[in-house]
Design a protein around this motif. Sequence first.
Motif, PDB file in Angstrom:
ATOM      1  N   LYS A  18       0.837  -1.208   0.000  1.00 25.26           N
ATOM      2  CA  LYS A  18       0.000   0.000   0.000  1.00 25.26           C
ATOM      3  C   LYS A  18       0.873   1.260   0.000  1.00 25.26           C
ATOM      4  CE  LYS A  18      -3.927   2.075   2.415  1.00 25.26           C
ATOM      5  NZ  LYS A  18      -4.863   1.958   3.549  1.00 25.26           N
ATOM      6  N   ALA A  19       1.868   1.300   0.854  1.00 27.56           N
ATOM      7  CA  ALA A  19       2.759   2.462   0.919  1.00 27.56           C
ATOM      8  C   ALA A  19       3.535   2.620  -0.386  1.00 27.56           C
ATOM      9  CB  ALA A  19       3.721   2.330   2.100  1.00 27.56           C
ATOM     10  N   TRP A  20       3.967   1.514  -0.980  1.00 28.51           N
ATOM     11  CA  TRP A  20       4.722   1.555  -2.228  1.00 28.51           C
ATOM     12  C   TRP A  20       3.859   2.133  -3.346  1.00 28.51           C
ATOM     13  CZ3 TRP A  20       5.193  -1.293  -7.003  1.00 28.51           C
ATOM     14  CH2 TRP A  20       6.447  -1.189  -7.625  1.00 28.51           C
ATOM     15  N   LEU A  21       2.613   1.683  -3.429  1.00 28.88           N
ATOM     16  CA  LEU A  21       1.694   2.162  -4.454  1.00 28.88           C
ATOM     17  C   LEU A  21       1.315   3.632  -4.223  1.00 28.88           C
ATOM     18  CD1 LEU A  21      -0.590  -0.987  -4.758  1.00 28.88           C
ATOM     19  CD2 LEU A  21       0.977  -0.125  -6.504  1.00 28.88           C
ATOM     20  N   PHE A  22       1.111   4.006  -2.962  1.00 30.12           N
ATOM     21  CA  PHE A  22       0.767   5.396  -2.658  1.00 30.12           C
ATOM     22  C   PHE A  22       1.903   6.332  -3.058  1.00 30.12           C
ATOM     23  CE2 PHE A  22      -2.994   4.029  -0.716  1.00 30.12           C
ATOM     24  CZ  PHE A  22      -3.750   5.124  -0.327  1.00 30.12           C
ATOM     25  N   ARG A  23       3.119   5.883  -2.883  1.00 31.22           N
ATOM     26  CA  ARG A  23       4.258   6.724  -3.274  1.00 31.22           C
ATOM     27  C   ARG A  23       4.281   6.914  -4.792  1.00 31.22           C
ATOM     28  NH1 ARG A  23      10.404   6.639  -1.152  1.00 31.22           N
ATOM     29  NH2 ARG A  23      11.131   8.297  -2.504  1.00 31.22           N
ATOM     30  N   ILE A  24       4.019   5.848  -5.528  1.00 35.35           N
ATOM     31  CA  ILE A  24       3.959   5.950  -6.989  1.00 35.35           C
ATOM     32  C   ILE A  24       2.849   6.915  -7.391  1.00 35.35           C
ATOM     33  CG2 ILE A  24       3.417   4.690  -9.123  1.00 35.35           C
ATOM     34  CD1 ILE A  24       4.746   2.212  -7.839  1.00 35.35           C
ATOM     35  N   LEU A  25       1.691   6.784  -6.762  1.00 36.70           N
ATOM     36  CA  LEU A  25       0.555   7.646  -7.078  1.00 36.70           C
ATOM     37  C   LEU A  25       0.867   9.104  -6.760  1.00 36.70           C
ATOM     38  CD1 LEU A  25      -3.129   6.855  -6.715  1.00 36.70           C
ATOM     39  CD2 LEU A  25      -2.345   9.029  -5.845  1.00 36.70           C
ATOM     40  N   LYS A  26       1.452   9.334  -5.603  1.00 35.02           N
ATOM     41  CA  LYS A  26       1.800  10.707  -5.202  1.00 35.02           C
ATOM     42  C   LYS A  26       2.780  11.319  -6.186  1.00 35.02           C
ATOM     43  CE  LYS A  26       5.188  11.586  -3.091  1.00 35.02           C
ATOM     44  NZ  LYS A  26       6.533  12.116  -3.346  1.00 35.02           N
ATOM     45  N   ASP A  47      -4.761  10.969   8.375  1.00 33.68           N
ATOM     46  CA  ASP A  47      -6.071  10.965   9.017  1.00 33.68           C
ATOM     47  C   ASP A  47      -7.149  10.229   8.239  1.00 33.68           C
ATOM     48  OD1 ASP A  47      -4.910  12.384  11.057  1.00 33.68           O
ATOM     49  OD2 ASP A  47      -5.574  14.336  10.328  1.00 33.68           O
ATOM     50  N   VAL A  48      -6.998  10.103   6.930  1.00 34.16           N
ATOM     51  CA  VAL A  48      -7.987   9.370   6.138  1.00 34.16           C
ATOM     52  C   VAL A  48      -7.520   7.941   5.877  1.00 34.16           C
ATOM     53  CG1 VAL A  48      -9.244   9.286   3.946  1.00 34.16           C
ATOM     54  CG2 VAL A  48      -8.902  11.481   5.099  1.00 34.16           C
ATOM     55  N   GLU A  49      -6.260   7.785   5.447  1.00 33.06           N
ATOM     56  CA  GLU A  49      -5.756   6.454   5.083  1.00 33.06           C
ATOM     57  C   GLU A  49      -5.093   5.710   6.238  1.00 33.06           C
ATOM     58  OE1 GLU A  49      -6.411   4.807   2.401  1.00 33.06           O
ATOM     59  OE2 GLU A  49      -7.468   6.487   1.503  1.00 33.06           O
ATOM     60  N   GLY A  50      -4.729   6.406   7.302  1.00 35.60           N
ATOM     61  CA  GLY A  50      -4.196   5.739   8.482  1.00 35.60           C
ATOM     62  C   GLY A  50      -2.741   5.315   8.413  1.00 35.60           C
ATOM     63  N   PHE A  51      -1.952   5.932   7.546  1.00 38.43           N
ATOM     64  CA  PHE A  51      -0.534   5.605   7.478  1.00 38.43           C
ATOM     65  C   PHE A  51       0.192   6.173   8.699  1.00 38.43           C
ATOM     66  CE2 PHE A  51      -1.356   5.260   2.855  1.00 38.43           C
ATOM     67  CZ  PHE A  51      -0.773   4.028   2.619  1.00 38.43           C
ATOM     68  N   THR A  52       1.270   5.507   9.101  1.00 33.19           N
ATOM     69  CA  THR A  52       2.104   5.998  10.199  1.00 33.19           C
ATOM     70  C   THR A  52       2.988   7.119   9.671  1.00 33.19           C
ATOM     71  OG1 THR A  52       3.935   4.475   9.733  1.00 33.19           O
ATOM     72  CG2 THR A  52       2.200   3.677  11.229  1.00 33.19           C
ATOM     73  N   TYR A  53       3.606   7.867  10.588  1.00 30.09           N
ATOM     74  CA  TYR A  53       4.512   8.941  10.178  1.00 30.09           C
ATOM     75  C   TYR A  53       5.665   8.390   9.344  1.00 30.09           C
ATOM     76  CZ  TYR A  53       2.245  11.972  13.664  1.00 30.09           C
ATOM     77  OH  TYR A  53       1.348  12.722  14.385  1.00 30.09           O
ATOM     78  N   GLU A  54       6.176   7.226   9.726  1.00 34.41           N
ATOM     79  CA  GLU A  54       7.280   6.614   8.993  1.00 34.41           C
ATOM     80  C   GLU A  54       6.861   6.272   7.568  1.00 34.41           C
ATOM     81  OE1 GLU A  54       6.285   5.594  12.070  1.00 34.41           O
ATOM     82  OE2 GLU A  54       7.957   6.355  13.256  1.00 34.41           O
ATOM     83  N   GLU A  55       5.647   5.713   7.419  1.00 32.86           N
ATOM     84  CA  GLU A  55       5.165   5.362   6.081  1.00 32.86           C
ATOM     85  C   GLU A  55       4.951   6.617   5.240  1.00 32.86           C
ATOM     86  OE1 GLU A  55       2.708   1.241   7.007  1.00 32.86           O
ATOM     87  OE2 GLU A  55       1.757   3.171   7.460  1.00 32.86           O
ATOM     88  N   ILE A  56       4.383   7.652   5.850  1.00 34.98           N
ATOM     89  CA  ILE A  56       4.161   8.908   5.129  1.00 34.98           C
ATOM     90  C   ILE A  56       5.499   9.498   4.696  1.00 34.98           C
ATOM     91  CG2 ILE A  56       3.282  11.277   5.314  1.00 34.98           C
ATOM     92  CD1 ILE A  56       1.195  10.155   7.319  1.00 34.98           C
ATOM     93  N   SER A  57       6.496   9.425   5.574  1.00 29.40           N
ATOM     94  CA  SER A  57       7.826   9.920   5.264  1.00 29.40           C
ATOM     95  C   SER A  57       8.379   9.248   4.007  1.00 29.40           C
ATOM     96  CB  SER A  57       8.753   9.672   6.450  1.00 29.40           C
ATOM     97  OG  SER A  57      10.076   9.974   6.127  1.00 29.40           O
ATOM     98  N   LYS A  58       8.178   7.936   3.901  1.00 26.16           N
ATOM     99  CA  LYS A  58       8.666   7.199   2.735  1.00 26.16           C
ATOM    100  C   LYS A  58       7.836   7.509   1.490  1.00 26.16           C
ATOM    101  CE  LYS A  58      10.607   3.422   5.403  1.00 26.16           C
ATOM    102  NZ  LYS A  58      10.444   2.039   5.843  1.00 26.16           N
ATOM    103  N   ILE A  59       6.517   7.626   1.651  1.00 20.99           N
ATOM    104  CA  ILE A  59       5.646   7.896   0.507  1.00 20.99           C
ATOM    105  C   ILE A  59       5.938   9.271  -0.085  1.00 20.99           C
ATOM    106  CG2 ILE A  59       3.240   8.330  -0.182  1.00 20.99           C
ATOM    107  CD1 ILE A  59       2.428   6.198   1.921  1.00 20.99           C
ATOM    108  N   VAL A  60       6.024  10.280   0.776  1.00 20.85           N
ATOM    109  CA  VAL A  60       6.179  11.655   0.322  1.00 20.85           C
ATOM    110  C   VAL A  60       7.653  12.014   0.127  1.00 20.85           C
ATOM    111  CG1 VAL A  60       5.543  14.057   0.826  1.00 20.85           C
ATOM    112  CG2 VAL A  60       4.035  12.230   1.510  1.00 20.85           C
TER     113      VAL A  60
END
Length: 196
Positions: A68-76, A147-160
């Motif tokens: 999920k995090a990998w795909l979200f990063r691609i999408l972002k 707040d909507v998707e529920g990712f952790t700060y670490e996951e958000i850091s990697k995605i963004v």
Amino acid sequence: MVQTKEITTMSSSNSNVFEEEFLPQIDALYTFAYHLTYNEEDANDLVQETYLKAYRFIDSYNAGTNAKAWLFRILKNAFINQYRKKSKQPTQVDYEEIINYHDEEDSSLTSYHDLREEMFQGMMGDEVTNAINALPVDFRVVILLCDVEGFTYEEISKIVDIPIGTVRSRLHRARNMLKEQLQTYAQSLGYKDKRK
């Protein structure tokens, strides 16, 4: 002949990863894409582009990790690239659409009602949706991911692709912006700020 067998096996395992780990994320990806674009067609295009890139670069994904995090990063990243590309282009007008609009006798009879859009908008009040829409993209992305998707700060850091401290800072600032924008609305519903 051995090489062909290895390629077939690799393609089969990649196909399993795609079906078992990537495809179940399609609804979450669409929701995120819709929050970024606020346009159903653009959201669908963004999700499709995400899956095309995921399939193309599937060898760089470690099976069993956070798909999920990998795909979200691609999408972002795809969204940012499209955003930059669109901001450099002049506004385009579809001449046929204007002609069709003027030629229609009663546009209300030809319009259709999209039930999916109505259901999606019913998830949050218009005031909340408008407040999120009004946020700058960098702040909107972290609010949606946390707040909507529920990712952790670490996951958000990697995605963004920003440090965790920046994630926390943007999230704090985004929540404060939302608080300011929604204060009157919250008071009209009877909520009171007890932190004062």
